[in-house]
Design a protein around this motif. Sequence first.
Motif, PDB file in Angstrom:
ATOM      1  N   PHE A 205      19.237   5.225  12.357  1.00 48.04           N
ATOM      2  CA  PHE A 205      17.750   5.339  11.950  1.00 48.04           C
ATOM      3  C   PHE A 205      17.554   6.815  10.984  1.00 48.04           C
ATOM      4  O   PHE A 205      18.447   7.726  11.513  1.00 48.04           O
ATOM      5  N   LYS A 387      15.258  -2.550  16.627  1.00 49.89           N
ATOM      6  CA  LYS A 387      14.449  -2.259  15.342  1.00 49.89           C
ATOM      7  C   LYS A 387      12.983  -1.305  15.615  1.00 49.89           C
ATOM      8  O   LYS A 387      12.599  -0.731  14.893  1.00 49.89           O
ATOM      9  N   ASP A 388      12.443  -2.092  16.801  1.00 51.03           N
ATOM     10  CA  ASP A 388      11.186  -1.204  17.270  1.00 51.03           C
ATOM     11  C   ASP A 388      11.369   0.236  17.387  1.00 51.03           C
ATOM     12  O   ASP A 388      10.734   1.113  17.214  1.00 51.03           O
ATOM     13  N   LYS A 390      13.785   2.035  16.205  1.00 46.74           N
ATOM     14  CA  LYS A 390      13.965   2.692  15.085  1.00 46.74           C
ATOM     15  C   LYS A 390      12.858   3.053  14.224  1.00 46.74           C
ATOM     16  O   LYS A 390      12.643   4.231  13.834  1.00 46.74           O
ATOM     17  N   GLU A 391      11.819   2.134  14.114  1.00 43.01           N
ATOM     18  CA  GLU A 391      10.557   2.386  13.519  1.00 43.01           C
ATOM     19  C   GLU A 391       9.835   3.347  14.280  1.00 43.01           C
ATOM     20  O   GLU A 391       9.140   4.127  13.578  1.00 43.01           O
ATOM     21  N   GLN A 394      11.468   6.826  13.529  1.00 40.34           N
ATOM     22  CA  GLN A 394      11.209   7.528  12.109  1.00 40.34           C
ATOM     23  C   GLN A 394       9.843   7.752  11.736  1.00 40.34           C
ATOM     24  O   GLN A 394       9.626   8.534  11.103  1.00 40.34           O
TER      25      GLN A 394
END
Length: 408
Positions: A205, A387-388, A390-391, A394
Motif C-alpha cells: 500500500f 484490501k480494506d 490497505k484502503e 492509505q
Amino acid sequence: MANPVLMPKQGNTVESCFLSAWHVKENDNIEVGTILFSYETDKAVFDFPSEVEGTVLKLLYKEGEIVDVLTPVCYIGEPGEKIDVDSPTSSNEEASQVDQPKASASIQVEDIVESDSSSEHFASPRAKVKAQKQNIDIQTIKGSGPGGRVIDRDVSLENVGTAVVQVSGTQDYTVKSLSNMRKIIGKTMMKSLQNTAQLTHSLSFDATDIFSYRKELKRISEQQSLPRITFNDIMIYAVSRVLKKHMDLNAHFVNGELRVFEHVHMGIATDTPRGLMVPTLQYADTLSLVDISNQAKSLFSQCIAGNINPDLLTNASFTISNLGTLDIEHFTPIINPPQTGILGVNTISTKVKTDEHGRFVFYQAMGLSLTYDHQVLDGAGASRFLKDLKEYLQAFSKHIDSDPKGLK
C-alpha cells in the motif's frame, strides 16, 4: 530454621517449570536479591532472586530438570545447619540401583537398572517421570542406554520417534543445545503447519499518509507529552479496527467450530534474546493510538527483561509479526493456533505509479502478508480484508481523526 525456596507459580495455567540454570552452589553465602536460579515456562525465562540471606544448604534439583510449582528447590539457612530432606528425584532411583554394575563415563549410574520380563517399556524410572511431566509418550523414544534403554538424557522433544545416532571421529562442528523455550517454539510451529490449511496473500500500500501523520506526531510530541509513536503502533491500531469487519479472522478454530471474539486481543510477535514471544494487547480495538503505544512498549519491555507474566502471553485472537525493520520484503508468517490468521508487516520500499495526468510518481510502499486458515476462510474473504486494510492505511489520518478514541 532452614528456609525452603519454592519454585514460583507464574500465571494461572503453569503447573511446572524447567530449571535451566543454577547461579549458586551449596555452601555459598548469599544476600537478599542474589539470583539463585533461572527457570523457564513454555513462554518465558525468569531469574529468581533470594528473599532471605544466609547460606545455601542444599540444592534439591539439577539443571535441566522439570520441577512442579510451589515445590522446594533448595534450602537456605545458617552455616552448618542440618536439614532433614533428600533430593525429590533420588528415592525411587536409589531403590533401583542396589547392587547394580558401575556405568561407563558417558552414562549416569541412576539410568542403569536391570530389565525385567514384564511388558513395560525398557526405560529408567527417572526417564519415565521426566516423560510424564513433559507429556511425551516414552514408547516413541529410542534410547541410548545399555541395550537401547531410555535414560534421562534421551527424554526430549527432538528425540521423539528418532534413533540416537552415535558419531565417532573428529568433527568440524560444535554441538549447541536448544533451550527449552526454543523447543517449545519449534513444537508449536510444527503443530501449526500440521493441523491447519495455511495460505498466504500479499499486497503493498501507499504509505505516504502514515509517513506524513507520523511526522506530524513527532512535531506535536515536542510540545505535548506524547509517546514516540511507531509504525507498528499505527499498524496495530488500523488492524484492530479493520478486523471488526472481518470477524472470521478474529477467531479461534477449535474442534471443528469457530469461536469468534467480540473484541480484538492483538498478539504482537516480539523478538527477544531468548526467542520469539507473543504478548497479548487486550481489547486493542477499544484503545486510542497513545494507549496502544504505551501498553505495547510495556509488553515489549517485560518480554525483553524475561519477567512477563505468562498470562499475558495467551488468548490473543489475531497476531501481527513485523519484520520490516529487518529489511524483509516478503515472508509467510505461521499462524499461532488456534488463531485463524496472522499479518506479516514488511519493509518500506520505493515504488512508481502514474498519477491522474499519466505522469510517473515515486512513493513509499509498505508490504503486507496475510496467512490464514483455509479451513475457515476462503481466498476472497482474506483478500477483502487485505484490501480494506490497505484502503484504511492509505487514508489513516482521516480515519483516526474521525474516531472518538483516535489519538488519545
